[in-house]
Design an enzyme around this catalytic site. Structure first.
Site, PDB file in Angstrom:
ATOM      1  CB  CYS A   1      87.957 -22.117  13.925  1.00 14.58           C
ATOM      2  SG  CYS A   1      87.586 -20.366  13.908  1.00 14.58           S
TER       3      CYS A   1
ATOM      4  CB  CYS B   1      89.704 -19.600  11.571  1.00 13.08           C
ATOM      5  SG  CYS B   1      89.247 -19.551  13.267  1.00 13.08           S
ATOM      6  CG  ASP B   2      90.501 -22.714   9.214  1.00 17.02           C
ATOM      7  OD1 ASP B   2      91.325 -21.802   9.052  1.00 17.02           O
ATOM      8  OD2 ASP B   2      90.577 -23.546  10.134  1.00 17.02           O
TER       9      ASP B   2
END
Ligand code: NAP
Length: 310
Positions: free
Chosen positions: A135, A138-139
């Protein structure tokens, strides 16, 4: 054994929670087995800009928290555990959760969604969260001014690459063929981006170095000439599609060749009284808003079916 319920909902993404809101408001007192990591895939995203009603966008986890509160307020109950097995061979259906507790219901709505597909390498598991991610939204932040690779050649891979290109110093897409599967518009955008480059006809055989607990390189094999090279990188984003979370229904419900639940009549599955909603059966639209729509449809179908059962 818990009390016998009218309806149990498995899953707590937009499909499951919308089904919970509708069945609760229909007076069916649903029990939502929400899983040990509730909220579904939107918990792994940041800003959601395409869910109607939020002109400024809304953070994925905030949207899920609001849906859960709404479901709870109208009377849904929650069990924060994973369902580990089901018995759909007779009614009432039974659902067993991790702790061993069993629940019975006259009807089930399955909204267990889908999960990111992985390459299947032991090093990938060992380094997940330590430089390997599924992701970018997200990261990606952790890879500011670092080198990353993205594995895959579909729309997801191009979206991840384009997102990461705004943060990372370089993005290398590794694809197993010499043609992308992605839509033309995303291909063109990725190919025109100065920070994005491509390695074609290649598969990642190993992510190095699991022992050091951080990503330092990927070992790549060219599938045409068999050459193996080591390519330095600080992060690996896997974007090779999704698999539906249908393991526990195998052999009890009709699934297609990729494991998605097959619907028979509207949202009803091959077992009367078992309904499905969202990414667990839909691999075409895969949007929060369509999942929510399917959750609503499954709830209405379920309520009508229960009425026919007396
Ligand atoms: P996808 O279209 O199935 O693409 C998966 C990609 O990963 C393919 O290029 C595939 O290679 C590759 N792949 C699969 N398994 C692999 C493996 N084991 N090792 C190496 N490579 C592997 O999945 P997706 O990109 O997640 O997209 C899924 C659906 O969502 C599509 O319908 C897509 O259009 C849609 N979507 C749309 C958008 C958008 O419009 N903005 C964004 C994301 C997703 P091959 O090409 O060789 O099969």
């Amino acid at each position: 054994m818990g009390d016998r319920k009218r309806v149990i909902i498995l899953g707590s993404g937009p499909a499951g929670l919308t089904a919970a809101i509708y069945t609760a408001r229909a007076g069916l007192h649903p029990l939502v087995i929400e899983g040990s990591a509730p909220g579904g895939q939107l918990m792994l995203t940041t800003m959601v800009e395409n869910f109607p009603g939020f002109p400024e966008g809304i953070m994925g986890p905030d949207l899920m928290s609001a849906m859960r509160q709404q479901a709870e307020r109208v009377g849904a109950e929650f069990v924060t555990e994973d369902a580990v097995s089901v018995d759909l061979t007779r009614r009432p259906f039974t659902v067993t959760v991790q702790s061993g507790e069993r629940y019975e219901a006259d009807a089930l709505i399955i909204a267990t969604g889908a999960s990111a597909k992985m390459l299947g390498l032991p090093s990938e598991q060992a380094l997940l969260g330590h430089g390997v991610s599924t992701c970018a939204t997200c990261d990606g932040f952790f890879f500011k001014n670092k080198r990353v690779v993205v594995v895959g050649g579909g729309d997801s891979a191009m979206e991840e690459a384009l997102f990461l290109a705004e943060l990372a110093s370089s993005v290398t897409v590794i694809h197993r063929r010499d043609q992308l599967r992605a839509s033309k518009i995303l291909q063109d955008r990725a190919m025109a981006h100065p920070k994005i480059s491509f390695i074609w006809n290649s598969v990642v055989e190993e992510i190095l170095d699991p022992e050091a607990k951080r990503v330092q390189a990927v070992r790549i094999r060219n599938v045409v000439d068999g050459t193996v090279t080591t390519y330095p990188t600080d992060g690996v984003f896997i974007a090779i599609g999704h698999v539906p979370n249908t393991q526990i229904f195998r052999g009890q419900l009709e699934l297609d060749e990729k494991g998605y639940i097959v619907l028979r009549e509207r949202t009803m599955t091959s077992v009367p009284g078992v309904f499905a909603a969202g990414d667990v059966h839909d691999h075409v639209y895969r949007q929060a808003v369509t999942a929510a729509g399917f959750g609503c449809m499954a709830a209405i179908d379920c309520e009508r079916w229960l009425k026919t059962q007396g």
